[in-house]
Design a protein around this motif. Structure first.
Motif, PDB file in Angstrom:
ATOM      1  N   TYR A 180       1.001  -1.110   0.079  1.00 44.55           N
ATOM      2  CA  TYR A 180      -0.009  -0.142  -0.099  1.00 44.55           C
ATOM      3  C   TYR A 180       1.018   1.216   0.032  1.00 44.55           C
ATOM      4  O   TYR A 180       0.625   2.234  -0.685  1.00 44.55           O
ATOM      5  N   TRP A 181       1.772   1.152   0.905  1.00 46.22           N
ATOM      6  CA  TRP A 181       2.776   2.375   1.015  1.00 46.22           C
ATOM      7  C   TRP A 181       3.605   2.675  -0.442  1.00 46.22           C
ATOM      8  O   TRP A 181       3.452   3.844  -0.798  1.00 46.22           O
ATOM      9  N   TYR A 182       4.032   1.630  -0.970  1.00 52.37           N
ATOM     10  CA  TYR A 182       4.952   1.866  -2.152  1.00 52.37           C
ATOM     11  C   TYR A 182       4.207   2.050  -3.367  1.00 52.37           C
ATOM     12  O   TYR A 182       4.594   2.183  -4.582  1.00 52.37           O
ATOM     13  N   THR A 183       2.631   2.042  -3.148  1.00 55.82           N
ATOM     14  CA  THR A 183       1.869   2.099  -4.634  1.00 55.82           C
ATOM     15  C   THR A 183       0.753   3.241  -4.313  1.00 55.82           C
ATOM     16  O   THR A 183       0.877   4.245  -4.728  1.00 55.82           O
ATOM     17  N   ILE A 184      -0.159   2.972  -3.462  1.00 60.35           N
ATOM     18  CA  ILE A 184      -1.168   3.733  -3.233  1.00 60.35           C
ATOM     19  C   ILE A 184      -0.735   5.213  -2.800  1.00 60.35           C
ATOM     20  O   ILE A 184      -1.080   6.324  -3.196  1.00 60.35           O
ATOM     21  N   GLU A 185       0.312   5.161  -1.980  1.00 57.53           N
ATOM     22  CA  GLU A 185       1.007   6.209  -1.200  1.00 57.53           C
ATOM     23  C   GLU A 185       2.047   6.782  -1.968  1.00 57.53           C
ATOM     24  O   GLU A 185       2.228   8.200  -2.138  1.00 57.53           O
ATOM     25  N   ARG A 206       6.233   9.483 -14.028  1.00 59.43           N
ATOM     26  CA  ARG A 206       5.086  10.470 -13.438  1.00 59.43           C
ATOM     27  C   ARG A 206       4.496   9.760 -12.006  1.00 59.43           C
ATOM     28  O   ARG A 206       4.841   8.750 -12.002  1.00 59.43           O
ATOM     29  N   ALA A 207       3.967  10.665 -11.218  1.00 52.04           N
ATOM     30  CA  ALA A 207       3.518  10.094  -9.850  1.00 52.04           C
ATOM     31  C   ALA A 207       2.220   9.917  -9.800  1.00 52.04           C
ATOM     32  O   ALA A 207       1.394  10.544 -10.743  1.00 52.04           O
ATOM     33  N   TYR A 208       1.655   9.004  -9.266  1.00 45.88           N
ATOM     34  CA  TYR A 208       0.232   8.456  -9.044  1.00 45.88           C
ATOM     35  C   TYR A 208      -0.086   8.303  -7.377  1.00 45.88           C
ATOM     36  O   TYR A 208      -1.124   8.312  -6.951  1.00 45.88           O
ATOM     37  N   GLY A 209       0.938   8.230  -6.747  1.00 47.59           N
ATOM     38  CA  GLY A 209       0.630   8.020  -5.319  1.00 47.59           C
ATOM     39  C   GLY A 209       0.306   9.139  -4.389  1.00 47.59           C
ATOM     40  O   GLY A 209       0.803  10.238  -4.680  1.00 47.59           O
ATOM     41  N   ALA A 210      -0.751   9.067  -3.566  1.00 45.67           N
ATOM     42  CA  ALA A 210      -1.195  10.314  -2.860  1.00 45.67           C
ATOM     43  C   ALA A 210       0.000  10.955  -2.157  1.00 45.67           C
ATOM     44  O   ALA A 210      -0.063  12.290  -1.805  1.00 45.67           O
ATOM     45  N   GLY A 211       0.576  10.288  -1.554  1.00 48.12           N
ATOM     46  CA  GLY A 211       1.785  10.882  -0.654  1.00 48.12           C
ATOM     47  C   GLY A 211       2.748  11.673  -1.559  1.00 48.12           C
ATOM     48  O   GLY A 211       3.131  12.852  -0.952  1.00 48.12           O
ATOM     49  N   ARG A 230      14.661   3.636  -8.301  1.00 53.20           N
ATOM     50  CA  ARG A 230      13.458   3.547  -8.799  1.00 53.20           C
ATOM     51  C   ARG A 230      13.428   2.221  -9.603  1.00 53.20           C
ATOM     52  O   ARG A 230      14.204   1.868 -10.491  1.00 53.20           O
ATOM     53  N   ILE A 231      12.495   1.212  -9.048  1.00 50.72           N
ATOM     54  CA  ILE A 231      12.419  -0.053  -9.413  1.00 50.72           C
ATOM     55  C   ILE A 231      11.118  -0.754 -10.164  1.00 50.72           C
ATOM     56  O   ILE A 231      10.076  -0.154  -9.239  1.00 50.72           O
ATOM     57  N   ALA A 232      11.109  -1.444 -11.075  1.00 50.66           N
ATOM     58  CA  ALA A 232       9.932  -1.946 -11.468  1.00 50.66           C
ATOM     59  C   ALA A 232       9.326  -2.575 -10.567  1.00 50.66           C
ATOM     60  O   ALA A 232       9.650  -3.461  -9.648  1.00 50.66           O
ATOM     61  N   LEU A 233       7.907  -2.660 -10.335  1.00 49.66           N
ATOM     62  CA  LEU A 233       7.111  -3.213  -9.112  1.00 49.66           C
ATOM     63  C   LEU A 233       7.073  -4.603  -9.337  1.00 49.66           C
ATOM     64  O   LEU A 233       6.673  -5.220 -10.181  1.00 49.66           O
ATOM     65  N   SER A 234       7.364  -5.313  -8.084  1.00 46.91           N
ATOM     66  CA  SER A 234       7.109  -6.601  -8.133  1.00 46.91           C
ATOM     67  C   SER A 234       6.848  -6.650  -6.593  1.00 46.91           C
ATOM     68  O   SER A 234       7.038  -6.291  -5.525  1.00 46.91           O
ATOM     69  N   PRO A 235       5.354  -7.354  -6.520  1.00 50.00           N
ATOM     70  CA  PRO A 235       4.689  -7.280  -5.082  1.00 50.00           C
ATOM     71  C   PRO A 235       5.656  -8.039  -4.108  1.00 50.00           C
ATOM     72  O   PRO A 235       5.783  -7.566  -2.553  1.00 50.00           O
ATOM     73  N   PHE A 253       8.733   2.388  -6.478  1.00 47.88           N
ATOM     74  CA  PHE A 253       8.223   1.469  -7.286  1.00 47.88           C
ATOM     75  C   PHE A 253       7.580   1.820  -8.299  1.00 47.88           C
ATOM     76  O   PHE A 253       6.543   2.412  -8.301  1.00 47.88           O
ATOM     77  N   VAL A 254       7.756   1.276  -9.541  1.00 49.24           N
ATOM     78  CA  VAL A 254       7.364   1.939 -10.796  1.00 49.24           C
ATOM     79  C   VAL A 254       6.276   0.888 -11.461  1.00 49.24           C
ATOM     80  O   VAL A 254       6.594  -0.272 -11.716  1.00 49.24           O
ATOM     81  N   ILE A 255       5.182   1.390 -11.880  1.00 50.51           N
ATOM     82  CA  ILE A 255       4.206   0.646 -12.812  1.00 50.51           C
ATOM     83  C   ILE A 255       4.227   1.254 -14.294  1.00 50.51           C
ATOM     84  O   ILE A 255       4.501   2.305 -14.348  1.00 50.51           O
ATOM     85  N   ASP A 256       3.481   0.636 -15.173  1.00 52.56           N
ATOM     86  CA  ASP A 256       3.415   0.904 -16.473  1.00 52.56           C
ATOM     87  C   ASP A 256       1.895   1.333 -16.678  1.00 52.56           C
ATOM     88  O   ASP A 256       1.834   2.293 -17.709  1.00 52.56           O
TER      89      ASP A 256
END
Length: 296
Positions: A180-185, A206-211, A230-235, A253-256
């Protein structure tokens, strides 16, 4: 039964918020938005915060956030939650609910699982304009709520709530809270739609996390600075990684796309939790040989 404030992490003071509020705080920690309590100074502080962040987000926030921000409504004053809900429910069947401050995990997850996003209803003081430890109404509204108008992201947040209730039963809340911290925030995205790779400010990051989106300093640090990983997201990698609560992040962590985020978090995490628990935790600034580094 009176509800009690919740403390996350180390703190020398109790969380802010009127949890008693003359009996208005319900057992699920929701309460009416105490709109009459906002002062002229509160509305002015919100206006100045909104204006500052809105001026910064071009080239730094993801396209989906920029497109959704106008749906938040009033920017010259703190919005009424019912006004936002009239638009939000029509868009994605979500609604926001007022809470007095930080709330326990199970009530929080339960609200998300039922497409209700808890929004702290008090605002920081002018002295806290540049930094606040706890989430306030500006962080929650500006940072979190606009993307709830995006159908894929909105479905992901509901699935997170459902998955978090399961994680609680399995004793894996710490692992899922890191995700949650590294994606949603504090999540970043490689934005490619309509953009030429390498153009603009630091290419397509670009940023999408609320924090990040609600902080002027973190927004520029996350996207522009050469310092953080900055690392490609792996759960699994993300769930092993500790994080900072009182400074800029050392790793992002970075998503596409939001669809990728939805797909990565859709499988049953039960075996993943067991693998993560069996591995050592990673420092917030750790870099592993197998990490997929995202160029700035």
């Amino acid at each position: 039964m009176a509800v009690e404030p919740t403390i996350y992490g180390a703190s020398e003071r109790a969380p802010r918020g009127d949890y008693a509020r003359a009996g208005q705080v319900r057992p699920d920690y929701t309460c009416p938005q105490n709109y009459a309590a906002y002062t002229a100074q509160d509305h002015d502080t919100y206006r100045r915060l909104y204006e500052r962040q809105a001026a910064l987000i071009p080239g730094l926030a993801c396209d989906e956030f920029i497109a959704a921000l106008p749906a938040l409504g009033a920017k010259e004053r703190i919005p009424r939650f019912e006004d936002i809900n009239a638009r939000l429910y029509k868009a994605t069947r979500w609604e926001i609910v007022a809470v007095p401050g930080l709330i326990p995990e199970v009530p929080f997850f339960t609200l998300l699982a039922n497409r209700k996003f808890p929004v702290t209803d008090w605002l920081r003081t002018p002295e806290e304009f540049d930094y606040i430890v706890e989430p306030d109404v500006f962080h929650d509204l500006f940072g979190h709520v606009p993307l709830l108008f995006n159908p894929v992201y909105a479905d992901h947040i509901q699935d997170y709530g459902r998955g978090a209730l399961k994680a609680h039963r399995l004793g894996a809340c710490e692992q899922l809270s890191r995700l949650y911290w590294y994606t949603i925030e504090f999540g970043l995205m490689r934005q490619t739609n309509g953009l030429r790779a390498g153009s603009g400010t630091h290419g397509n990051l670009r940023a999408y996390g609320a924090g990040i989106l609600s902080s002027s300093g973190e927004l520029q640090h996350a996207v522009r600075s050469e310092i953080p990983n900055r690392i490609a997201l792996s759960p699994e990698r993300t769930m092993r990684t500790r994080y900072k609560i009182d400074s800029y992040q050392q790793t992002y962590f970075v998503i596409d796309s939001f669809q990728q985020l939805f797909d990565l978090t859709a499988p049953d995490f039960t075996p993943l939790y067991e693998r993560v628990k069996a591995q050592p935790e990673l420092a917030a600034d750790a870099r592993l040989p197998e990490d997929v580094i995202v160029a700035v």
